[in-house]
Design a protein around this motif. Structure first.
Motif, PDB file in Angstrom:
ATOM      1  N   GLU A  93      -4.455   3.730  11.830  1.00 35.21           N
ATOM      2  CA  GLU A  93      -5.291   3.169  12.893  1.00 35.21           C
ATOM      3  C   GLU A  93      -4.426   2.634  14.024  1.00 35.21           C
ATOM      4  O   GLU A  93      -4.474   1.441  14.358  1.00 35.21           O
ATOM      5  CB  GLU A  93      -6.162   2.030  12.331  1.00 35.21           C
ATOM      6  CG  GLU A  93      -7.257   2.530  11.436  1.00 35.21           C
ATOM      7  CD  GLU A  93      -7.933   1.401  10.680  1.00 35.21           C
ATOM      8  OE1 GLU A  93      -8.007   0.292  11.227  1.00 35.21           O
ATOM      9  OE2 GLU A  93      -8.354   1.645   9.559  1.00 35.21           O
TER      10      GLU A  93
ATOM     11  N   ILE B 126       1.067   1.126   6.869  1.00 34.37           N
ATOM     12  CA  ILE B 126       0.042   2.116   6.516  1.00 34.37           C
ATOM     13  C   ILE B 126      -1.147   1.997   7.467  1.00 34.37           C
ATOM     14  O   ILE B 126      -1.613   2.987   8.053  1.00 34.37           O
ATOM     15  CB  ILE B 126      -0.424   1.898   5.048  1.00 34.37           C
ATOM     16  CG1 ILE B 126       0.763   1.963   4.101  1.00 34.37           C
ATOM     17  CG2 ILE B 126      -1.501   2.901   4.656  1.00 34.37           C
ATOM     18  CD1 ILE B 126       1.539   3.240   4.163  1.00 34.37           C
ATOM     19  N   GLU B 127      -1.590   0.755   7.626  1.00 33.77           N
ATOM     20  CA  GLU B 127      -2.698   0.466   8.546  1.00 33.77           C
ATOM     21  C   GLU B 127      -2.339   0.949   9.959  1.00 33.77           C
ATOM     22  O   GLU B 127      -3.137   1.604  10.637  1.00 33.77           O
ATOM     23  CB  GLU B 127      -2.822  -1.061   8.524  1.00 33.77           C
ATOM     24  CG  GLU B 127      -3.964  -1.702   9.164  1.00 33.77           C
ATOM     25  CD  GLU B 127      -3.723  -3.232   9.027  1.00 33.77           C
ATOM     26  OE1 GLU B 127      -3.260  -3.703   7.967  1.00 33.77           O
ATOM     27  OE2 GLU B 127      -3.986  -3.928  10.034  1.00 33.77           O
ATOM     28  N   ASN B 128      -1.118   0.667  10.379  1.00 29.06           N
ATOM     29  CA  ASN B 128      -0.686   1.067  11.729  1.00 29.06           C
ATOM     30  C   ASN B 128      -0.610   2.589  11.871  1.00 29.06           C
ATOM     31  O   ASN B 128      -0.873   3.136  12.931  1.00 29.06           O
ATOM     32  CB  ASN B 128       0.705   0.502  12.073  1.00 29.06           C
ATOM     33  CG  ASN B 128       0.730  -1.000  12.225  1.00 29.06           C
ATOM     34  OD1 ASN B 128       1.776  -1.608  12.146  1.00 29.06           O
ATOM     35  ND2 ASN B 128      -0.418  -1.623  12.440  1.00 29.06           N
TER      36      ASN B 128
ATOM     37  N   GLY C 296       0.795  -1.238   0.000  1.00 26.30           N
ATOM     38  CA  GLY C 296       0.000   0.000   0.000  1.00 26.30           C
ATOM     39  C   GLY C 296       0.819   1.276   0.000  1.00 26.30           C
ATOM     40  O   GLY C 296       0.292   2.359  -0.245  1.00 26.30           O
TER      41      GLY C 296
ATOM     42  N   GLN D 112       2.598  -3.785   7.637  1.00 27.69           N
ATOM     43  CA  GLN D 112       1.296  -3.221   8.023  1.00 27.69           C
ATOM     44  C   GLN D 112       1.442  -1.744   8.374  1.00 27.69           C
ATOM     45  O   GLN D 112       0.668  -1.194   9.156  1.00 27.69           O
ATOM     46  CB  GLN D 112       0.757  -3.927   9.272  1.00 27.69           C
ATOM     47  CG  GLN D 112       0.483  -5.391   9.091  1.00 27.69           C
ATOM     48  CD  GLN D 112       0.239  -6.075  10.423  1.00 27.69           C
ATOM     49  OE1 GLN D 112      -0.605  -5.667  11.202  1.00 27.69           O
ATOM     50  NE2 GLN D 112       0.995  -7.114  10.692  1.00 27.69           N
TER      51      GLN D 112
END
Ligand code: UGA
Length: 499
Positions: free
Chosen positions: A198, A193-195, A63, A191
């Protein structure tokens, strides 16, 4: 992407510079761009900067390329090799440079020190300097002292070194107006981007209200729980978090060895433990141990700091020791399967230190590959993303090291298949096809990735980590026709009671 999702104007009052565009810096830079801020990312590596400005991410992070391209197109993000100019143009400076490990296990803070000097020399008005790299507690105090010292030097050079220049006026005269804050990153490779968008929590360590206000502002669009504290406490939260997660992994790996000894299944033990909300299921996956750029070095750095301060950190040393033994435990399973390693054709699935990254730094796979090669194995290797990095360490060599296009190529003629990274790509492999391609269908699963029954049904002999089947204790009982004893048989201290 919709630019207004996070509720910020296109450009906020803060201009951000992110120094160091690695696994932490680049996601942070484009993450803040996405939150609506104007960001400049600086890195001394001009080739890396050029790549980033052309929309290419220098490493694999799911991502990140989309977000980078979105950021470049927004006109609010740009990378530059000119670190000085980036500092001078910004009001908030994030330090994201590397903190590798010294030989004695302590963190090597030379990059942090160098960048602090550069910041000191380039203070041209108030700046909030934010330490994001993982550093031992009290590093921020050193950053503060260094910036202070070098900004004072600059002022005295300007006014009193015979250059004839007058002391700075205007913005330059505010040279020492700065704060240092800690805002540790909790990004997991794969992870990130997610981290970033969020996070379970945002930790802000700052000793001035002004600094706290700016950081609250920067992250305001995320509306996530915030822990606001002093700088040193924030630094320690990060190191303690990594040490705690490492401890969970070594704990379950210790239980794994007990499972192997008594014939129990560690995956069910972990399930039984994890359902207790006080424990949680996360980081209870048993296997060949933790690796990567963070856990091993951060654990050693914290232990080093504790020892320096005279604090008993034998717990952390045990966590480290258990982890380094994992590779031997796994190799013993390989030896149990193939007996003599020399001359054996072995297939290896997965080289990255975990899935969804091309990073092989401190990957347990490296020690395994190293030992197998030293013992004379012929290796057939595959990883969806980490093969270029692995090739730099173990170049292809006929009859010794072969990199394969697919897992099926790995299996061709192999006398055992070793699973070292649990990539999703391996989830739906046709086990029957793999078996047919192998000389000897043995599967040694370093991550408990495959279902043992399925593997056995497909004709494999299967060995996982702590998943029954290798217990001499259970075998002995089975051979004697007994079922498991209702009460333990004491063979150690006090054996006479039951003996
Ligand atoms: C880790 C932390 O999880 C992040 O919160 C932190 O920001 C980061 O370090 C850092 O300090 O920069 P990362 O190293 O990317 O992130 O990877 P993890 O997902 O934590 O995995 C670390 C290692 O533990 C991997 O080798 C993985 O295979 C292993 N692991 C993880 C296990 O063996 N069992 C588990 O249950 C979980």
């Amino acid at each position: 992407m919709n630019e207004t999702d996070f509720g910020h104007a296109a450009t906020g009052p803060h201009k951000i510079a992110v120094l160091g565009l690695g696994h932490v810096g680049l996601p942070t830079a484009v993450g803040f761009t996405r939150l609506g801020w104007e960001v400049v990312g600086a890195d001394e590596d001009a080739a890396k900067v050029e790549l980033i400005n052309s929309g290419k991410v220098p490493f694999f992070e799911p991502g990140l390329d989309d977000l980078l391209n979105w950021s470049l197109a927004s006109g609010r993000f740009q990378a530059t090799p000119d670190v000085t100019e980036a500092i001078r143009s910004a009001t908030v400076v994030f330090i994201c440079v590397g903190t590798p490990q010294r030989e004695d296990g302590a963190a090597d803070l030379s990059q942090i020190e160098a960048i602090s000097r550069t910041i000191g020399r380039n203070l041209n008005g108030y700046k909030l300097v934010v330490e994001k790299s993982t550093v031992p507690a009290i590093t921020a105090l050193w950053i503060q002292r260094t910036i202070q010292r070098y900004s004072a030097l600059k002022a005295s050079e300007a006014g009193g070194n015979g250059s004839g220049k007058a002391p700075p006026t205007g913005p330059e005269s505010l040279a020492a107006d700065f704060d240092v804050a800690s805002n540790p990153e909790f990004l997991q490779e794969g992870q990130a981007i997610e981290n970033f968008f969020e996070p379970c929590r945002i930790v802000i360590g700052a000793d001035s209200e002004r600094a706290r206000g700016i950081l609250r502002d920067l992250y305001g669009g995320l509306r996530r729980p915030m822990v606001v504290t002093d700088v040193t406490t924030a630094e320690l939260i990060k190191h303690a978090a990594n040490a705690f997660l490492s401890t969970k992994i070594s704990f379950i790996n210790m239980v794994t060895d007990i499972c192997d000894a008594v014939g129990a299944d560690v995956t069910r033990v972990a399930e039984g433990l994890g359902l207790d909300p006080r424990i949680s299921p996360a980081f209870l996956k048993a296997g060949i141990g933790f690796g990567g750029y963070c856990f091993p070095k951060d654990l050693r750095a914290l232990a080093h700091l504790a020892e320096q301060q005279g604090v008993d950190c034998s717990l952390l040393r045990a966590v480290e020791r258990i982890n380094s033994q994992r590779v031997e435990v796994f190799l013993d399973k390989v030896r149990n399967s193939v007996w003599v390693i020399s001359g054996k054709k072995l297939g290896v699935l997965g080289l990255a230190f975990k899935p969804n990254t091309d990073d092989i730094r401190e990957a347990p796979s490296l020690k395994i590959v190293d030992t197998l090669l030293k013992e004379g194995a012929e290796l057939r290797l595959h990883d969806p993303w980490a093969m270029p990095a692995a090739k730099a360490l173990y170049p292809p060599e006929a009859g010794r090291v072969t990199y394969c296009e697919s897992p099926y190529e790995v299996a061709r003629g192999a006398e055992a298949l070793l699973l070292l990274t649990e990539w999703d790509e391996y989830r739906h492999l046709d086990l029957g096809r793999l078996r047919d391609l192998m000389q000897v269908p043995a599967l040694i699963d370093g991550r408990n990735f495959f279902a043992p029954e399925e593997a056995r049904r497909a004709g494999f002999s299967y060995a996982g980590m702590g998943r029954r089947g290798v217990s001499p204790y259970a075998r002995e009982l089975a051979a004697s026709g007994q079922s498991r004893p209702a009460t333990p048989v004491w063979t150690g201290m006090g054996a006479g009671l039951n003996g």
